[in-house]
Design a protein around this motif. Structure first.
Motif, PDB file in Angstrom:
ATOM      1  N   UNK A 170       0.837  -1.219   0.000  1.00 36.10           N
ATOM      2  CA  UNK A 170       0.000   0.000   0.000  1.00 36.10           C
ATOM      3  C   UNK A 170       0.866   1.263   0.000  1.00 36.10           C
ATOM      4  N   UNK A 171       1.911   1.288   0.821  1.00 35.50           N
ATOM      5  CA  UNK A 171       2.788   2.465   0.899  1.00 35.50           C
ATOM      6  C   UNK A 171       4.217   2.021   0.571  1.00 35.50           C
ATOM      7  N   UNK A 172       4.930   2.839  -0.240  1.00 33.96           N
ATOM      8  CA  UNK A 172       6.341   2.516  -0.539  1.00 33.96           C
ATOM      9  C   UNK A 172       7.183   2.742   0.717  1.00 33.96           C
ATOM     10  N   UNK A 173       8.420   2.222   0.695  1.00 37.07           N
ATOM     11  CA  UNK A 173       9.318   2.426   1.842  1.00 37.07           C
ATOM     12  C   UNK A 173       9.536   3.926   2.089  1.00 37.07           C
ATOM     13  N   UNK A 174       9.682   4.677   0.968  1.00 36.89           N
ATOM     14  CA  UNK A 174       9.900   6.134   1.090  1.00 36.89           C
ATOM     15  C   UNK A 174       8.702   6.790   1.777  1.00 36.89           C
ATOM     16  N   UNK A 175       7.489   6.328   1.409  1.00 37.89           N
ATOM     17  CA  UNK A 175       6.285   6.911   2.033  1.00 37.89           C
ATOM     18  C   UNK A 175       6.274   6.669   3.541  1.00 37.89           C
ATOM     19  N   UNK A 176       6.654   5.427   3.925  1.00 39.91           N
ATOM     20  CA  UNK A 176       6.640   5.085   5.359  1.00 39.91           C
ATOM     21  C   UNK A 176       7.649   5.970   6.111  1.00 39.91           C
TER      22      UNK A 176
END
Ligand code: HEM
Length: 333
Positions: A122-128
């Motif tokens: 759902x969320x990329x590593x960068x988003x997290x």
């Protein structure tokens, strides 16, 4: 006879001398009290003018150097102390308590079909990383900001003078330095996530059934349609985008004294900063309740970037159908 005349002359002389001594001193006294009255009058006039915010003359060249008391500054202080500070207290205690009572009465929103065990990206590593950068810096600002705003009433009376001086200095320093860090994370998150946040017609239905989070009455079991972000998240996002812009702009204005703002502008910045903080803090409390306690399986999204497939179907069905149809659905290995 001769002695009598001499005595009269002497008496006359004494009387004349006395009059000549007393008269000038009486005149001088009269003059001094008149001067004092005049001086008092002009001091009172001066302070009246100072309190009315009149501009005087000075060799200093800074902005408003000739103004000893800025009347707008006093009015702003009253607005802040009498309205913004109590409103902040009411929002923190009120929103937290309402959600606590709602949670105790309603319980969490469970996954109707339970966990599937299959995790969907759902969320990329960068988003997290961006999310936690923004969340942690925001949290530090909230705690230090609340202490700066309300600590005088809720902390200072219970601790010593020196401990309070240390706490307030610490909070102010952290608030000043973390502010720009939050600004950077906030700006990247807002720009990166904005395309997913446009309101759609099905968002109205989401609001009408309170997002499907109510477990009783006619709302029970309702799962309204939702895209990548649901209507509540969109409201949160746009509030954070708009009031975040206000809070960051006014914060930067206040943290750089070199900008030499007129005091009216600085006071408006203080008031806008406070009102924006009330909105953001209110929404942050709601957001954390929703993410941690109210939505079963929701927190996993920001822990790993993945969510359970059943969570995706129940809470974000339109997004799930979309990624399934266009082939971008990715399971965790
Ligand atoms: C303990 C603190 C926090 C937790 C546990 C938390 C948890 C979460 C979770 C699980 C999501 C993903 C929701 C989803 O995938 O649908 C999320 C999204 C988000 N969070 Fe947080 N968060 C916290 C603090 C914050 C703070 C302080 C901010 C703001 C400064 C923030 C801003 C956001 C935003 C803007 C999103 C995206 C919403 C969307 O459009 O889907 N979070 N958070």
């Amino acid at each position: 006879m001769m002695i009598k005349s001499l005595r009269r002359l002497l008496t006359l002389l004494v009387v004349l001398m006395s009059v000549s001594v007393v008269m000038p001193s009486y005149a001088a006294n009269e003059q001094t009290s008149q001067q004092m009255a005049n001086a008092e009058q002009s001091t009172a006039d001066m302070w009246r003018a100072v309190k009315a915010g009149e501009v005087g003359t000075t060799a200093a060249t800074e902005v408003e150097a000739g103004v000893l008391i800025n009347t707008f500054g006093n009015e702003g202080k009253i607005i802040k102390n009498d309205y913004i500070n109590p409103a902040m207290m009411a929002v923190v205690v009120g929103v937290f308590s309402i959600f606590l009572i709602f949670f105790l009465v309603n319980g969490p929103s469970k996954l109707t079909k339970g966990f599937s065990g299959k995790m969907v990206l759902r969320w990329s590593r960068a988003d997290v990383i961006l999310h936690w950068g923004m969340a942690i810096s925001c949290f530090a600002l909230i705690l230090t900001g609340l202490t700066i705003m309300l600590g005088r009433h809720i902390i200072q009376p219970f601790i010593g003078h020196e401990a309070w001086a240390f706490i307030i200095h610490f909070c102010k320093t952290v608030h000043d330095w973390v502010g720009p860090v939050f600004f950077v994370f906030w700006a990247i998150c807002v720009l990166k996530w904005m395309p997913r946040q446009t309101f759609k017609s099905y968002d109205l239905k989401w609001f009408l059934v309170a997002g499907g989070y109510i477990n009783f009455g006619p709302f029970k079991g309702k799962h309204p349609h939702s895209g990548y972000a649901n209507a509540g998240e969109k409201m949160w996002f746009w509030s954070l985008a708009i009031f975040g812009l206000f809070i960051c702009t006014t914060g930067l204005m206040l943290v750089f004294p070199g900008l030499a703002l007129p005091r009216e502008v600085a006071m408006i910045a203080v008031l806008v900063h406070g009102v924006s903080a009330i909105v953001i803090i209110g929404f942050t409390i709601v957001h954390i309740w929703m993410a941690t306690a109210l939505s079963e399986g929701g927190l996993e999204c920001m822990k790993s970037g993945y969510c359970d497939e059943n969570w995706a179907i129940q809470h974000h069905d339109i997004w799930y159908d979309e990624i399934k149809a266009n082939g971008s659905l990715k399971y965790q290995d």
